[in-house]
Scaffold this motif. Structure first.
Motif, PDB file in Angstrom:
ATOM      1  N   ASN A   1     -15.958 -13.508 -35.756  1.00 29.72           N
ATOM      2  CA  ASN A   1     -15.240 -12.874 -34.903  1.00 29.72           C
ATOM      3  C   ASN A   1     -15.614 -13.519 -33.437  1.00 29.72           C
ATOM      4  O   ASN A   1     -15.995 -12.388 -32.823  1.00 29.72           O
ATOM      5  N   ASP A   2     -15.319 -14.585 -33.365  1.00 35.60           N
ATOM      6  CA  ASP A   2     -15.671 -15.092 -31.789  1.00 35.60           C
ATOM      7  C   ASP A   2     -14.716 -14.309 -30.808  1.00 35.60           C
ATOM      8  O   ASP A   2     -15.001 -14.441 -29.569  1.00 35.60           O
TER       9      ASP A   2
ATOM     10  N   CYS B   1     -19.503 -12.490 -43.375  1.00 34.57           N
ATOM     11  CA  CYS B   1     -19.190 -12.297 -42.137  1.00 34.57           C
ATOM     12  C   CYS B   1     -20.688 -12.829 -41.425  1.00 34.57           C
ATOM     13  O   CYS B   1     -21.746 -12.503 -42.071  1.00 34.57           O
ATOM     14  N   MET B   2     -20.337 -13.469 -40.299  1.00 31.10           N
ATOM     15  CA  MET B   2     -21.371 -13.945 -39.718  1.00 31.10           C
ATOM     16  C   MET B   2     -21.232 -13.531 -38.151  1.00 31.10           C
ATOM     17  O   MET B   2     -22.153 -14.023 -37.147  1.00 31.10           O
ATOM     18  N   GLY B   3     -20.615 -12.609 -37.936  1.00 31.18           N
ATOM     19  CA  GLY B   3     -20.369 -11.880 -36.541  1.00 31.18           C
ATOM     20  C   GLY B   3     -19.692 -12.817 -35.755  1.00 31.18           C
ATOM     21  O   GLY B   3     -18.389 -12.700 -35.611  1.00 31.18           O
TER      22      GLY B   3
ATOM     23  N   ASP C   1     -24.597 -15.395 -33.664  1.00 34.46           N
ATOM     24  CA  ASP C   1     -24.264 -14.700 -35.095  1.00 34.46           C
ATOM     25  C   ASP C   1     -25.124 -13.655 -35.495  1.00 34.46           C
ATOM     26  O   ASP C   1     -26.106 -13.721 -34.807  1.00 34.46           O
ATOM     27  N   HIS C   2     -24.907 -12.948 -36.345  1.00 37.09           N
ATOM     28  CA  HIS C   2     -25.736 -12.076 -36.909  1.00 37.09           C
ATOM     29  C   HIS C   2     -26.089 -12.443 -38.407  1.00 37.09           C
ATOM     30  O   HIS C   2     -25.765 -13.542 -38.863  1.00 37.09           O
TER      31      HIS C   2
ATOM     32  N   PRO D   1     -21.301  -4.233 -41.679  1.00 38.64           N
ATOM     33  CA  PRO D   1     -22.294  -3.255 -41.375  1.00 38.64           C
ATOM     34  C   PRO D   1     -23.089  -3.853 -40.114  1.00 38.64           C
ATOM     35  O   PRO D   1     -23.571  -2.706 -39.394  1.00 38.64           O
ATOM     36  N   TYR D   2     -22.958  -4.882 -39.889  1.00 37.51           N
ATOM     37  CA  TYR D   2     -23.548  -5.580 -38.345  1.00 37.51           C
ATOM     38  C   TYR D   2     -22.695  -5.442 -37.284  1.00 37.51           C
ATOM     39  O   TYR D   2     -23.158  -4.998 -35.997  1.00 37.51           O
ATOM     40  N   CYS D   3     -21.578  -5.726 -37.379  1.00 39.07           N
ATOM     41  CA  CYS D   3     -20.733  -6.113 -36.048  1.00 39.07           C
ATOM     42  C   CYS D   3     -19.484  -5.159 -36.075  1.00 39.07           C
ATOM     43  O   CYS D   3     -18.758  -5.125 -35.149  1.00 39.07           O
TER      44      CYS D   3
END
Length: 82
Positions: free
Chosen positions: A11-12, A27-29, A35-36, A52-54
Motif C-alpha cells: 500500500n505505497d 501484505c507487506m505494508g 515494509d512491515h 493487523p500491521y498497517c
C-alpha cells in the motif's frame, strides 16, 4: 514445495481500501525499506480482511485477476513470479 505463488500487495499510496482478485495473499505494508513483516492473510469465506500491521482493508473483487488491484499498482512482483 508450494504449488502456487502467493501474491504480495503493498500500500505505497496509503489508501484505506485495496480491492484484490484473490482471498489469500501477503501484505507487506509498503515496498522496502518501508515494509512491515510480510503477513499472510486469508479471507476464508469472508469478502474482506484488515491487515493487523498497517490496517489496510482488503476487499475481494472476483472481476480482478491475481495480479490486479483497485487502485492499480498495489501488486508486487516477487522473484517467484518472474
Amino acid at each position: 514445495m508450494a504449488d502456487h505463488v502467493v501474491p504480495h500487495f503493498a500500500n505505497d499510496q496509503g489508501v484505506a481500501v485495496i480491492h484484490v482478485g484473490v482471498k489469500e495473499f501477503k501484505c507487506m505494508g509498503a515496498r522496502a525499506p518501508f515494509d512491515h513483516p510480510h503477513v499472510f492473510l486469508d479471507m476464508g469465506s469472508d469478502g474482506e480482511i484488515i491487515c493487523p500491521y498497517c490496517s489496510t482493508l482488503y476487499k475481494f473483487d472476483s472481476n480482478l485477476h491475481a495480479n490486479q488491484t483497485t487502485p492499480a499498482g498495489a501488486f508486487v512482483q516477487t522473484l517467484a513470479d518472474a
